[in-house]
Design a protein around this motif. Structure first.
Motif, mmCIF file in Angstrom:
data_model
loop_
_atom_site.group_PDB
_atom_site.id
_atom_site.type_symbol
_atom_site.label_atom_id
_atom_site.label_comp_id
_atom_site.label_asym_id
_atom_site.label_seq_id
_atom_site.Cartn_x
_atom_site.Cartn_y
_atom_site.Cartn_z
ATOM 1 N N MET A 80 7.069 2.931 11.371
ATOM 2 C CA MET A 80 7.660 3.261 10.087
ATOM 3 C C MET A 80 6.653 4.002 9.221
ATOM 4 S SD MET A 80 8.828 0.738 7.028
ATOM 5 C CE MET A 80 9.063 1.448 5.425
ATOM 6 N N THR A 81 7.130 5.030 8.562
ATOM 7 C CA THR A 81 6.301 5.767 7.615
ATOM 8 C C THR A 81 6.269 5.001 6.298
ATOM 9 O OG1 THR A 81 6.931 7.874 8.607
ATOM 10 C CG2 THR A 81 6.043 7.948 6.379
ATOM 11 N N PRO A 82 5.090 4.709 5.779
ATOM 12 C CA PRO A 82 5.012 3.997 4.496
ATOM 13 C C PRO A 82 5.676 4.808 3.384
ATOM 14 C CG PRO A 82 2.852 4.108 5.542
ATOM 15 C CD PRO A 82 3.764 4.994 6.325
ATOM 16 N N THR A 83 6.245 4.102 2.427
ATOM 17 C CA THR A 83 6.807 4.739 1.242
ATOM 18 C C THR A 83 6.064 4.218 0.031
ATOM 19 O OG1 THR A 83 8.998 4.910 2.231
ATOM 20 C CG2 THR A 83 8.876 5.066 -0.169
ATOM 21 N N MET A 84 5.598 5.151 -0.788
ATOM 22 C CA MET A 84 4.938 4.786 -2.024
ATOM 23 C C MET A 84 5.946 4.889 -3.158
ATOM 24 S SD MET A 84 1.506 6.209 -3.852
ATOM 25 C CE MET A 84 0.512 5.537 -2.526
ATOM 26 N N TYR A 85 6.010 3.833 -3.954
ATOM 27 C CA TYR A 85 6.851 3.802 -5.147
ATOM 28 C C TYR A 85 5.925 3.870 -6.344
ATOM 29 C CZ TYR A 85 10.761 2.178 -2.283
ATOM 30 O OH TYR A 85 11.754 2.077 -1.352
ATOM 31 N N THR A 88 -3.326 6.343 -11.190
ATOM 32 C CA THR A 88 -3.544 5.443 -10.053
ATOM 33 C C THR A 88 -2.701 5.867 -8.857
ATOM 34 O OG1 THR A 88 -4.009 3.654 -11.609
ATOM 35 C CG2 THR A 88 -3.592 3.024 -9.330
ATOM 36 N N VAL A 89 -1.484 6.298 -9.111
ATOM 37 C CA VAL A 89 -0.617 6.785 -8.034
ATOM 38 C C VAL A 89 -1.228 8.039 -7.420
ATOM 39 C CG1 VAL A 89 1.647 7.802 -7.526
ATOM 40 C CG2 VAL A 89 1.488 5.723 -8.914
ATOM 41 N N ARG A 90 -1.732 8.923 -8.244
ATOM 42 C CA ARG A 90 -2.382 10.137 -7.724
ATOM 43 C C ARG A 90 -3.553 9.790 -6.824
ATOM 44 N NH1 ARG A 90 -2.663 13.402 -13.308
ATOM 45 N NH2 ARG A 90 -0.495 14.043 -13.416
ATOM 46 N N ILE A 137 7.052 -1.471 -14.070
ATOM 47 C CA ILE A 137 6.655 -2.002 -12.766
ATOM 48 C C ILE A 137 5.236 -1.513 -12.471
ATOM 49 C CG2 ILE A 137 7.139 -2.071 -10.296
ATOM 50 C CD1 ILE A 137 10.083 -1.398 -11.009
ATOM 51 N N ARG A 138 4.390 -2.433 -12.088
ATOM 52 C CA ARG A 138 3.012 -2.069 -11.737
ATOM 53 C C ARG A 138 3.046 -1.050 -10.611
ATOM 54 N NH1 ARG A 138 -0.136 -7.032 -11.629
ATOM 55 N NH2 ARG A 138 -0.332 -6.559 -13.813
ATOM 56 N N ARG A 139 2.088 -0.158 -10.607
ATOM 57 C CA ARG A 139 2.105 0.899 -9.608
ATOM 58 C C ARG A 139 0.721 1.194 -9.066
ATOM 59 N NH1 ARG A 139 3.795 2.445 -14.677
ATOM 60 N NH2 ARG A 139 2.358 3.799 -15.740
ATOM 61 N N PRO A 140 0.753 1.762 -7.883
ATOM 62 C CA PRO A 140 1.897 1.989 -7.009
ATOM 63 C C PRO A 140 2.291 0.726 -6.246
ATOM 64 C CG PRO A 140 -0.077 2.768 -5.914
ATOM 65 C CD PRO A 140 -0.497 2.288 -7.289
ATOM 66 N N VAL A 141 3.492 0.761 -5.691
ATOM 67 C CA VAL A 141 3.920 -0.225 -4.716
ATOM 68 C C VAL A 141 4.012 0.539 -3.398
ATOM 69 C CG1 VAL A 141 5.747 -1.787 -3.954
ATOM 70 C CG2 VAL A 141 5.218 -1.598 -6.406
ATOM 71 N N VAL A 153 0.610 -3.923 -3.917
ATOM 72 C CA VAL A 153 0.809 -3.530 -5.312
ATOM 73 C C VAL A 153 -0.536 -3.112 -5.885
ATOM 74 C CG1 VAL A 153 1.562 -4.278 -7.608
ATOM 75 C CG2 VAL A 153 2.708 -5.158 -5.577
ATOM 76 N N GLY A 154 -0.538 -1.986 -6.572
ATOM 77 C CA GLY A 154 -1.777 -1.447 -7.114
ATOM 78 C C GLY A 154 -2.502 -0.663 -6.035
ATOM 79 N N PHE A 155 -3.645 -0.114 -6.394
ATOM 80 C CA PHE A 155 -4.421 0.653 -5.423
ATOM 81 C C PHE A 155 -5.862 0.181 -5.408
ATOM 82 C CE2 PHE A 155 -7.222 4.388 -4.581
ATOM 83 C CZ PHE A 155 -7.019 4.404 -3.208
ATOM 84 N N ARG A 156 -6.257 -0.306 -4.257
ATOM 85 C CA ARG A 156 -7.654 -0.615 -3.976
ATOM 86 C C ARG A 156 -7.931 -0.042 -2.594
ATOM 87 N NH1 ARG A 156 -7.985 -6.741 -4.959
ATOM 88 N NH2 ARG A 156 -9.772 -6.527 -3.577
#
Length: 120
Positions: free
Chosen positions: A1-6, A13-15, A90-94, A103-106
């Motif tokens: 499955m290809t991941p989907t970013m919301y 942070t999404v960038r 909604i916290r992002r990204p999911v 959830v979030g980006f680390r």
């Protein structure tokens, strides 16, 4: 499955998260929930898995600008209704990996979750 970013396309942070995926050659889809919203079924699945507390971005402008009555005495139902009405809260990204969500980006969590063929 290809991941989907919301997330929201213009969120810093999404960038960063999208750039990390691109830099690591990980194909992914993107769903802008400010533009396209989030359906109730998807949000409830996230809430069941992660908890509404992890998903609600209380530090964000959208949440802080809401009337105090909407922000007070939150529980699962009220928080879910708030996030459906205001997807920017909604916290992002999911990042939806199919079998689980981040959830979030680390970078270190992304690296671990997306490592190897089994994506451990």
């Amino acid at each position: 499955m290809t991941p989907t970013m919301y997330g929201i396309r213009n969120c810093d942070t999404v960038r960063k998260a999208r750039a990390w995926l691109d830099d690591h050659g990980i194909a992914h889809g993107f769903h802008d929930y400010r533009r396209d919203g989030v359906d109730r079924t998807t949000l409830l699945r996230w809430v069941d898995e992660l908890g509404w507390e992890a998903l609600l971005n209380r530090a964000g402008t959208t949440f802080r600008r809401l009337p105090e009555a909407e922000r007070a005495e939150l529980d699962r139902e009220r928080a879910t209704a708030l996030m459906l009405a205001h997807p920017s809260a909604i916290r992002r990204p999911v990042l939806d990996l199919g079998e689980r969500r981040l959830v979030g980006f680390r970078p270190e969590l992304y690296a671990h979750a997306l490592a190897g063929p089994s994506r451990a």
